[in-house]
Design an enzyme around this catalytic site. Structure first.
Site, PDB file in Angstrom:
ATOM      1  N   HIS A 166      41.844 -64.386  23.128  1.00 46.19           N
ATOM      2  CA  HIS A 166      41.468 -63.162  23.833  1.00 46.19           C
ATOM      3  C   HIS A 166      41.261 -62.056  22.806  1.00 46.19           C
ATOM      4  O   HIS A 166      42.171 -61.676  22.091  1.00 46.19           O
ATOM      5  CB  HIS A 166      42.592 -62.782  24.799  1.00 46.19           C
ATOM      6  CG  HIS A 166      42.321 -61.549  25.598  1.00 46.19           C
ATOM      7  ND1 HIS A 166      41.121 -61.322  26.236  1.00 46.19           N
ATOM      8  CD2 HIS A 166      43.106 -60.481  25.869  1.00 46.19           C
ATOM      9  CE1 HIS A 166      41.193 -60.166  26.879  1.00 46.19           C
ATOM     10  NE2 HIS A 166      42.383 -59.632  26.662  1.00 46.19           N
ATOM     11  N   GLY A 221      53.107 -51.414  36.588  1.00 49.15           N
ATOM     12  CA  GLY A 221      52.127 -50.434  36.116  1.00 49.15           C
ATOM     13  C   GLY A 221      50.780 -50.634  36.790  1.00 49.15           C
ATOM     14  O   GLY A 221      50.684 -51.293  37.838  1.00 49.15           O
ATOM     15  N   ARG A 233      50.059 -54.247  14.302  1.00 51.00           N
ATOM     16  CA  ARG A 233      50.059 -55.422  15.171  1.00 51.00           C
ATOM     17  C   ARG A 233      51.449 -56.052  15.225  1.00 51.00           C
ATOM     18  O   ARG A 233      51.904 -56.520  16.264  1.00 51.00           O
ATOM     19  CB  ARG A 233      49.040 -56.454  14.672  1.00 51.00           C
ATOM     20  CG  ARG A 233      48.921 -57.668  15.590  1.00 51.00           C
ATOM     21  CD  ARG A 233      47.942 -58.681  15.038  1.00 51.00           C
ATOM     22  NE  ARG A 233      48.450 -59.319  13.833  1.00 51.00           N
ATOM     23  CZ  ARG A 233      47.890 -60.371  13.240  1.00 51.00           C
ATOM     24  NH1 ARG A 233      46.783 -60.875  13.737  1.00 51.00           N
ATOM     25  NH2 ARG A 233      48.414 -60.890  12.151  1.00 51.00           N
ATOM     26  N   VAL A 245      49.976 -62.011  31.483  1.00 51.32           N
ATOM     27  CA  VAL A 245      48.866 -61.069  31.300  1.00 51.32           C
ATOM     28  C   VAL A 245      49.119 -60.159  30.099  1.00 51.32           C
ATOM     29  O   VAL A 245      48.200 -59.573  29.543  1.00 51.32           O
ATOM     30  CB  VAL A 245      48.668 -60.223  32.582  1.00 51.32           C
ATOM     31  CG1 VAL A 245      47.426 -59.338  32.478  1.00 51.32           C
ATOM     32  CG2 VAL A 245      48.570 -61.114  33.819  1.00 51.32           C
ATOM     33  N   SER A 246      50.377 -60.046  29.672  1.00 46.93           N
ATOM     34  CA  SER A 246      50.769 -59.129  28.602  1.00 46.93           C
ATOM     35  C   SER A 246      50.078 -59.477  27.279  1.00 46.93           C
ATOM     36  O   SER A 246      49.798 -60.642  26.994  1.00 46.93           O
ATOM     37  CB  SER A 246      52.287 -59.184  28.407  1.00 46.93           C
ATOM     38  OG  SER A 246      52.966 -59.038  29.642  1.00 46.93           O
TER      39      SER A 246
END
EC number: 1.1.1.37
Length: 314
Positions: free
Chosen positions: A179, A12, A92, A122-123
């Site tokens: 994060h 993507g 969530r 990174v997901s």
């Protein structure tokens, strides 16, 4: 001497742009992988397009797109961007369950095809997904790393530079924690040309910048309407790939597995690390102020809740 091999799972916007940055920096040969289906040819199309830019920018990387993990075999670094973004109406737990399943399937293949690779996740939700990657690959924790701190720090530095009217190159900063909204920018480690940030900005203005950095991804989603950030996340990931491939020994914040560091027992959380060819070669422990310690503990608690929730869903 062979070129390094970098595989990116998920073609993507983030994955393809990461491939672009890696190729432009001549970090190695690149495999862009995505799942078969209606868009099965998409990674091949993006890879070919990127390859055709090589005469313009002068890189010789071999770049292929594929749906077959066999093409990723023997990778030095595997970047995982695969997963779905949160959509309206999703909880969530919905996002956790779906992406944890995807991460599990990806990591089973990665462990078979590239058993010696450094894996950069990174997901999202990041802190839970990198924990899942560790569980499924069975790799040593130093070779499974989460990308978030470099991105969050870049956003923080960007907003500081915009406020102060100075070059981003002169701003040194560091963030810790999970994060998202609980990340912890360290004012004590923030300076501009060596000048402490406290001498250049009022606390109110600094707090406003910190809040904007925490919500940096959501701000972009709100502006794009139909997608999320990809230039900066991909650039941050490429910087981590470079640190590994070129053994740069960069001192940067990453989601690293803390066994006892900072009093964290067995979780991934954003901390400063030395990043080189072995992955996380050292976690750097800092003396935090009382307020920073409290904020970091709150962030770690949020990560623990996320991981606990994931454990009940997979």
């Amino acid at each position: 001497m062979r070129r390094a091999k970098i595989s990116i799972v998920g073609a993507g916007n983030v994955g393809a742009t990461c491939a672009h940055w890696c190729a432009a920096e001549q970090l190695g040969d690149i495999v862009l992988l995505d799942i078969p289906g209606d868009m099965a040819d998409m990674p091949r199309g993006k890879a070919l397009d990127l390859r055709q830019s090589s005469p313009i920018f002068g890189f010789d990387s071999n770049i292929i797109g594929t749906n077959d993990y066999a093409d990723t075999a023997g990778s030095d670094v595997v970047v995982i961007t695969a997963g779905i973004p949160r959509k309206p109406g999703m909880s969530r737990d919905d996002l956790l369950a779906t992406n944890a399943k995807i991460m599990g399937l990806v990591c089973e293949q990665v462990a078979k095809s590239s058993p010696d690779a450094v894996v950069i996740v990174v997901s999202n939700p990041l802190d839970a997904m990198v924990q899942r990657a560790l569980q499924v690959t069975g790799f040593p924790p130093n070779r499974v790393i989460g990308q978030a701190g470099v991105l969050d720090t870049a956003r923080y530095r960007t907003f500081l530079a915009m406020e102060l009217g100075v070059s981003v190159e002169d701003i040194s900063a560091l963030l810790m924690g999970g994060h998202g909204d609980t990340m912890v920018p360290l004012a004590s480690c923030t300076s501009v040309g060596g000048i402490p940030i406290s001498q250049l900005l009022s606390q109110d203005k600094l707090d406003a910048i910190i809040d904007r950095a925490r919500k940096g991804g959501a701000e972009i989603v709100g502006l794009l309407k139909t997608g999320s950030a990809f230039y900066a996340p991909a650039g941050a990931t490429a910087q981590m790939v470079e640190a590994v491939i070129r053994d740069k020994k960069r001192l940067i914040p990453c989601a690293a597995y803390c066994d006892k560091e900072y009093g964290v027992g067995g979780y991934y959380v954003g901390v400063p690390v030395i990043l080189g060819t072995g992955g996380v070669e050292k976690i750097v422990e800092l003396e935090l102020t009382d307020s920073e310690t409290a904020a970091f503990k709150k962030s770690v608690d949020a990560v623990k809740e996320l991981v606990t929730a994931m454990a009940g869903l997979v």
